[in-house]
Design a protein around this motif. Sequence first.
Motif, PDB file in Angstrom:
ATOM      1  N   LEU A  38       0.832  -1.202   0.000  1.00 17.13           N
ATOM      2  CA  LEU A  38       0.000   0.000   0.000  1.00 17.13           C
ATOM      3  C   LEU A  38       0.867   1.252   0.000  1.00 17.13           C
ATOM      4  N   PRO A  39       0.545   2.203  -0.875  1.00 15.86           N
ATOM      5  CA  PRO A  39       1.412   3.364  -1.044  1.00 15.86           C
ATOM      6  C   PRO A  39       1.243   4.469  -0.003  1.00 15.86           C
ATOM      7  N   THR A  40       0.153   4.443   0.766  1.00 17.17           N
ATOM      8  CA  THR A  40      -0.084   5.555   1.689  1.00 17.17           C
ATOM      9  C   THR A  40       0.091   5.123   3.142  1.00 17.17           C
ATOM     10  N   PRO A  41       0.480   6.059   3.991  1.00 19.45           N
ATOM     11  CA  PRO A  41       0.562   5.745   5.421  1.00 19.45           C
ATOM     12  C   PRO A  41      -0.794   5.331   5.995  1.00 19.45           C
ATOM     13  N   ALA A  42      -1.865   5.946   5.534  1.00 22.06           N
ATOM     14  CA  ALA A  42      -3.202   5.592   6.030  1.00 22.06           C
ATOM     15  C   ALA A  42      -3.534   4.143   5.697  1.00 22.06           C
ATOM     16  N   GLY A  43      -3.191   3.709   4.504  1.00 25.27           N
ATOM     17  CA  GLY A  43      -3.446   2.326   4.109  1.00 25.27           C
ATOM     18  C   GLY A  43      -2.630   1.350   4.927  1.00 25.27           C
ATOM     19  N   GLU A  75     -10.866   1.614   1.187  1.00 32.41           N
ATOM     20  CA  GLU A  75     -10.789   3.019   0.773  1.00 32.41           C
ATOM     21  C   GLU A  75      -9.425   3.340   0.184  1.00 32.41           C
ATOM     22  N   GLU A  76      -8.387   2.773   0.764  1.00 26.20           N
ATOM     23  CA  GLU A  76      -7.038   3.037   0.274  1.00 26.20           C
ATOM     24  C   GLU A  76      -6.745   2.314  -1.038  1.00 26.20           C
ATOM     25  N   LEU A  77      -7.467   1.245  -1.300  1.00 27.74           N
ATOM     26  CA  LEU A  77      -7.262   0.489  -2.535  1.00 27.74           C
ATOM     27  C   LEU A  77      -8.029   1.074  -3.714  1.00 27.74           C
TER      28      LEU A  77
END
Length: 86
Positions: A38-43, A75-77
């Motif tokens: 996953l590319p984001t810290p939230a993910g 949501e992150e995907l």
Amino acid sequence: MDTAVGLTVSGLPPAAGAGRLLPAGAERAWLAALELALPTPAGRNAVRRLQRTINQPGGPERALAAAQAVEDVWEELRPRTTRAGF
């Protein structure tokens, strides 16, 4: 509750490599790989929350926590759209 949590995790989209009930113990390795992908810290944080939920005991609150973490991973995907809609 393990079944409920396992089914919740298996509800992640096939693009995430899930979409099927994983063999016992396989979800840990799969979630570790998903966290790295996953590319984001939230993910990545959502996957970590899901990993903690899987590893802790609990009743209905555990299934709810897993469902909330899976929703955050979803949501992150999702593909991001720009303001122009592309």
